[in-house]
Write a protein that holds these residues in place. Sequence first.
Motif, short mmCIF file in Angstrom:
data_model
loop_
_atom_site.label_atom_id
_atom_site.label_comp_id
_atom_site.label_asym_id
_atom_site.label_seq_id
_atom_site.Cartn_x
_atom_site.Cartn_y
_atom_site.Cartn_z
N PRO A 71 0.87 -1.15 -0.17
CA PRO A 71 0.04 0.12 -0.18
C PRO A 71 0.79 1.19 0.04
N SER A 72 0.24 2.11 -0.43
CA SER A 72 0.86 3.69 -0.38
C SER A 72 1.55 3.96 0.92
N HIS A 73 2.83 4.43 0.86
CA HIS A 73 3.35 4.61 2.09
C HIS A 73 3.81 3.61 3.06
N GLY A 74 3.66 2.45 2.69
CA GLY A 74 3.99 1.41 3.59
C GLY A 74 3.11 0.90 4.43
N PHE A 75 3.61 0.14 5.50
CA PHE A 75 2.51 -0.83 6.38
C PHE A 75 2.61 -0.37 7.91
N ALA A 76 3.75 0.35 8.12
CA ALA A 76 3.67 0.74 9.53
C ALA A 76 2.61 1.76 9.93
N ARG A 77 2.03 2.47 9.24
CA ARG A 77 1.00 3.43 9.53
C ARG A 77 -0.36 2.63 9.60
N THR A 78 -0.53 1.44 9.44
CA THR A 78 -1.85 0.76 9.53
C THR A 78 -1.42 -0.34 10.54
N ALA A 79 -0.37 -0.43 10.99
CA ALA A 79 -0.02 -1.74 12.08
C ALA A 79 -0.43 -1.39 13.51
N GLY A 80 -0.64 -2.31 14.16
CA GLY A 80 -0.64 -2.31 15.65
C GLY A 80 0.64 -2.10 16.41
N TRP A 81 0.74 -0.96 16.86
CA TRP A 81 2.23 -0.76 17.61
C TRP A 81 1.98 -1.24 19.28
N HIS A 82 3.21 -1.38 19.78
CA HIS A 82 3.01 -1.55 21.26
C HIS A 82 3.68 -0.57 21.92
N LEU A 83 2.71 0.00 22.91
CA LEU A 83 3.32 1.14 23.68
C LEU A 83 4.15 0.70 24.82
N ALA A 84 5.45 1.18 24.60
CA ALA A 84 6.61 0.79 25.61
C ALA A 84 6.59 1.51 26.68
N GLU A 85 6.19 3.00 26.40
CA GLU A 85 6.48 3.66 27.72
C GLU A 85 5.62 4.91 27.54
N GLU A 86 5.02 5.24 28.63
CA GLU A 86 4.36 6.53 28.84
C GLU A 86 4.89 7.38 29.95
N THR A 87 5.40 8.57 29.45
CA THR A 87 5.82 9.54 30.68
C THR A 87 4.97 10.89 30.72
N ASP A 88 5.37 11.76 31.61
CA ASP A 88 4.61 12.70 31.66
C ASP A 88 4.91 13.78 30.55
N THR A 89 5.86 13.73 29.62
CA THR A 89 6.02 14.29 28.61
C THR A 89 5.91 13.81 27.19
N GLY A 90 5.64 12.39 27.23
CA GLY A 90 5.34 11.73 25.99
C GLY A 90 5.12 10.41 25.64
N LEU A 91 5.35 9.77 24.59
CA LEU A 91 5.05 8.29 24.42
C LEU A 91 5.79 7.74 23.61
N ARG A 92 6.00 6.59 23.69
CA ARG A 92 7.17 5.73 23.04
C ARG A 92 6.60 4.34 22.82
N TRP A 93 6.77 3.90 21.29
CA TRP A 93 6.00 2.72 20.82
C TRP A 93 7.18 2.14 20.26
N ARG A 94 6.90 0.67 19.94
CA ARG A 94 7.98 -0.29 19.23
C ARG A 94 6.97 -1.18 18.38
N LEU A 95 7.65 -1.46 17.17
CA LEU A 95 7.01 -2.51 16.23
C LEU A 95 8.04 -3.20 15.78
N THR A 96 7.88 -4.73 15.50
CA THR A 96 8.64 -5.70 15.08
C THR A 96 8.23 -6.56 13.87
N ASP A 97 8.99 -6.97 13.08
CA ASP A 97 8.53 -7.79 11.94
C ASP A 97 7.45 -8.92 12.22
N GLY A 98 7.67 -9.27 13.72
CA GLY A 98 6.87 -10.39 14.10
C GLY A 98 5.52 -9.80 14.41
N ASP A 99 5.20 -8.45 14.64
CA ASP A 99 3.89 -7.80 14.78
C ASP A 99 3.18 -7.55 13.51
N THR A 100 3.89 -7.79 12.22
CA THR A 100 3.18 -7.35 11.11
C THR A 100 2.93 -8.42 10.01
#
Length: 281
Positions: A71-100
């Motif tokens: 698909p246009s612009h790849g598959f990362a933008r429709t994948a279900g990412w895992h939230l790795a960390e939420e802090t008072d100032t932001g968010l961090r996610w992780r995605l691997t080939d095993g998730d897609t």
Amino acid sequence: MADFTPRALTIGPSELTAYDHGAHLAQWSRHGVPVVWVSRRARYETGETIRGGIPVCWPWFAAGRDGRTQPSHGFARTAGWHLAEETDTGLRWRLTDGDTHGLPGTKRFPHRFELVHEVEVLREGGSEVLEVSCTTLNPGDSPFTFEVALHTYLHVGDVQAVRLSGLGGVGYYDKVVAAEQTQQGDLRLTGETDRIYHSPGPVVLHDPVLERDLDLRSEGADSTVVWNPWAAQAAKLPDLGDDEWSRMVCVEAAALGDAGIELAPGASHTVTQRIALDTRS
């Protein structure tokens, strides 16, 4: 199953709304005024992309280097990412080939990978700066080549009134007319715009209607993409209101190059975009 439960953060006068679907920052507002924009007709559905915010385009941009990859612009933008960390100032996610596995387009990229996507609001000079970064890691035994872009939608008062400085003298590929051009002076949008500038900037978006400037700086990028569909093309997009094209413009940090980025085993590459707001008239 895609999760469209919004993650909302309030950081001083900043408000963020994000989703694990696509590790997608959908909106950033300050004092109630949007800076990063999302369409009122955005679709929050499995397999769909969210129109607006900052989609992560990976591992190819548009239809890829061959012009036929979907698909246009790849598959990362429709994948279900895992939230790795939420802090008072932001968010961090992780995605691997095993998730897609099984997502459309993944067979075109048969490599091991890990992505880390971070969104953070920083305090600098008495104001807030939005910093968004996407890191690609190669945990496999062979190199791979990829493209990546932070497809940032910015809210503007009137797209026909804004001015972009910082790109004067820069060459660009104009996808509307399919030709290489050179920017003369500041950029003012007067019609459908889809350009890949061969420079990472920095770029300043001057908005006289909202009486503010947005300073956009990137690291790890080699290109700046500027896009607005204008009225005729906007009317063809079901997830964009007919009049919404006039209130947004995309200014994207991208690592494209002639053949993308080759990443050796064990190596990583990060593309970062920082957006600083100056409300001085």
